[in-house]
Enzyme design. Sequence first.
Site, mmCIF file in Angstrom:
data_model
loop_
_atom_site.group_PDB
_atom_site.id
_atom_site.type_symbol
_atom_site.label_atom_id
_atom_site.label_comp_id
_atom_site.label_asym_id
_atom_site.label_seq_id
_atom_site.Cartn_x
_atom_site.Cartn_y
_atom_site.Cartn_z
ATOM 1 N N ASP A 15 0.871 -1.178 0.000
ATOM 2 C CA ASP A 15 0.000 0.000 0.000
ATOM 3 C C ASP A 15 0.906 1.226 0.000
ATOM 4 O O ASP A 15 2.119 1.108 0.248
ATOM 5 C CB ASP A 15 -0.892 -0.023 1.256
ATOM 6 C CG ASP A 15 -1.817 1.190 1.332
ATOM 7 O OD1 ASP A 15 -2.253 1.695 0.273
ATOM 8 O OD2 ASP A 15 -2.105 1.651 2.451
ATOM 9 N N SER A 16 0.308 2.389 -0.221
ATOM 10 C CA SER A 16 1.077 3.635 -0.087
ATOM 11 C C SER A 16 1.564 3.804 1.346
ATOM 12 O O SER A 16 2.457 4.608 1.594
ATOM 13 C CB SER A 16 0.201 4.822 -0.456
ATOM 14 O OG SER A 16 -0.880 4.908 0.463
ATOM 15 N N CYS A 78 -4.273 -1.028 -2.065
ATOM 16 C CA CYS A 78 -4.364 0.430 -2.212
ATOM 17 C C CYS A 78 -5.346 0.739 -3.344
ATOM 18 O O CYS A 78 -5.072 0.434 -4.511
ATOM 19 C CB CYS A 78 -2.988 0.999 -2.545
ATOM 20 S SG CYS A 78 -2.993 2.770 -2.850
ATOM 21 N N GLU A 156 -1.818 7.585 8.965
ATOM 22 C CA GLU A 156 -0.355 7.371 8.967
ATOM 23 C C GLU A 156 0.262 7.810 10.295
ATOM 24 O O GLU A 156 1.255 7.253 10.743
ATOM 25 C CB GLU A 156 0.305 8.158 7.817
ATOM 26 C CG GLU A 156 0.082 7.557 6.438
ATOM 27 C CD GLU A 156 0.835 6.256 6.220
ATOM 28 O OE1 GLU A 156 2.047 6.218 6.443
ATOM 29 O OE2 GLU A 156 0.184 5.251 5.842
ATOM 30 N N CYS A 188 -10.842 3.561 0.499
ATOM 31 C CA CYS A 188 -9.405 3.695 0.778
ATOM 32 C C CYS A 188 -9.115 2.795 1.970
ATOM 33 O O CYS A 188 -9.852 2.827 2.964
ATOM 34 C CB CYS A 188 -9.071 5.143 1.107
ATOM 35 S SG CYS A 188 -7.414 5.371 1.797
ATOM 36 N N HIS A 190 -6.910 2.880 4.213
ATOM 37 C CA HIS A 190 -6.627 3.581 5.477
ATOM 38 C C HIS A 190 -7.926 3.854 6.261
ATOM 39 O O HIS A 190 -7.926 3.841 7.494
ATOM 40 C CB HIS A 190 -5.953 4.933 5.209
ATOM 41 C CG HIS A 190 -4.500 4.854 4.868
ATOM 42 N ND1 HIS A 190 -4.036 4.388 3.658
ATOM 43 C CD2 HIS A 190 -3.393 5.210 5.584
ATOM 44 C CE1 HIS A 190 -2.710 4.467 3.637
ATOM 45 N NE2 HIS A 190 -2.296 4.956 4.798
HETATM 46 N N1 DGL Z 1 -4.624 3.176 1.284
HETATM 47 C C1 DGL Z 1 -4.610 3.904 0.038
HETATM 48 C C2 DGL Z 1 -5.903 3.643 -0.730
HETATM 49 O O1 DGL Z 1 -6.554 2.652 -0.474
HETATM 50 C C3 DGL Z 1 -4.280 5.346 0.281
HETATM 51 C C4 DGL Z 1 -3.726 6.024 -0.922
HETATM 52 C C5 DGL Z 1 -2.977 7.291 -0.635
HETATM 53 O O2 DGL Z 1 -1.876 7.223 -0.106
HETATM 54 O O3 DGL Z 1 -3.490 8.363 -0.963
HETATM 55 O O4 DGL Z 1 -6.252 4.386 -1.617
#
Ligand code: DGL
Length: 281
Positions: A15-16, A78, A156, A188, A190
Amino acid sequence: MVKPSASLQTVGVFDSGVGGLSVLKALRRECPSINFIYIADSGNAPYGSRPPEFIEKRIIEIADYLVGAGAQIIVVACNTATTVAIEKLRARIAIPVVAVEPAIKPAVARTKTGVVGVLATERTIESAGIAKLCREFGQGVALLLQPCPGLVERVERGELATDSTREHLCKLIQPLLAQGADTLVLGCTHYVFLEPEIRRITGPEINIIESSEAVARQTMRRLGDCEAVDLDLKPGDETFLTTSLPEVAQPIFSLLWGGSVEVRKLENRSACASNLACIRA
Ligand code: DGL
């Protein structure tokens, strides 16, 4: 570099940042004997405010690294990466790629009011991928696409239940409820960690839908296709890697994972190392 595994049971997840741990938790429940390598590209998060070309290049580098480290399947945890660049990734990587995407289809099946709110990053909301999902599954339903700048950064930092996060969520969600949304999509990974706070705002009657369980089931099916699963194997383990500072990442990982874990540094250099064997010409 994580040592390549000879066994047929390693799945790479990325993921990011730390959001994809919500998918990894579902994967762990669904696939107890699998070894997971998880990469949080927190040094480059959020992807949601990055140009599509950056995301595309970055996820190919990370997937390349995971293949080199022994992954037999890659899980893109992600939504932003999926909606922006999944076709390019699949065209380049020669192993199965399972990808999370906003759960618009099940949300449309659930809504009674015909109004569905979709919470996602700016880049996901603008992407061709989400436009396609809306066209395919959103007919006859009002889909309210709500970009949520700043939310990924809060997760984060591990700010899940602060007053400020609550206020931020209220501003994003109350307008959707006021327009009649009875179903919210967490588009998302997160945001899954913010679900308890989101639930406090919506009350019990609103459907909150996300994709981690579906991704875990799909991964299990793909592992079955690879004949990678031996049910007699011992419990699998997790390797946690980050592109940010491990000492900063470690408490956040442990908070979200629900137990103390070791987090190691993935050097950007390693993730960029070319591994031509895994790339389709
Ligand atoms: N967890 C990522 C998602 O599902 C976040 C992406 C981001 O860093 O903007 O989109």
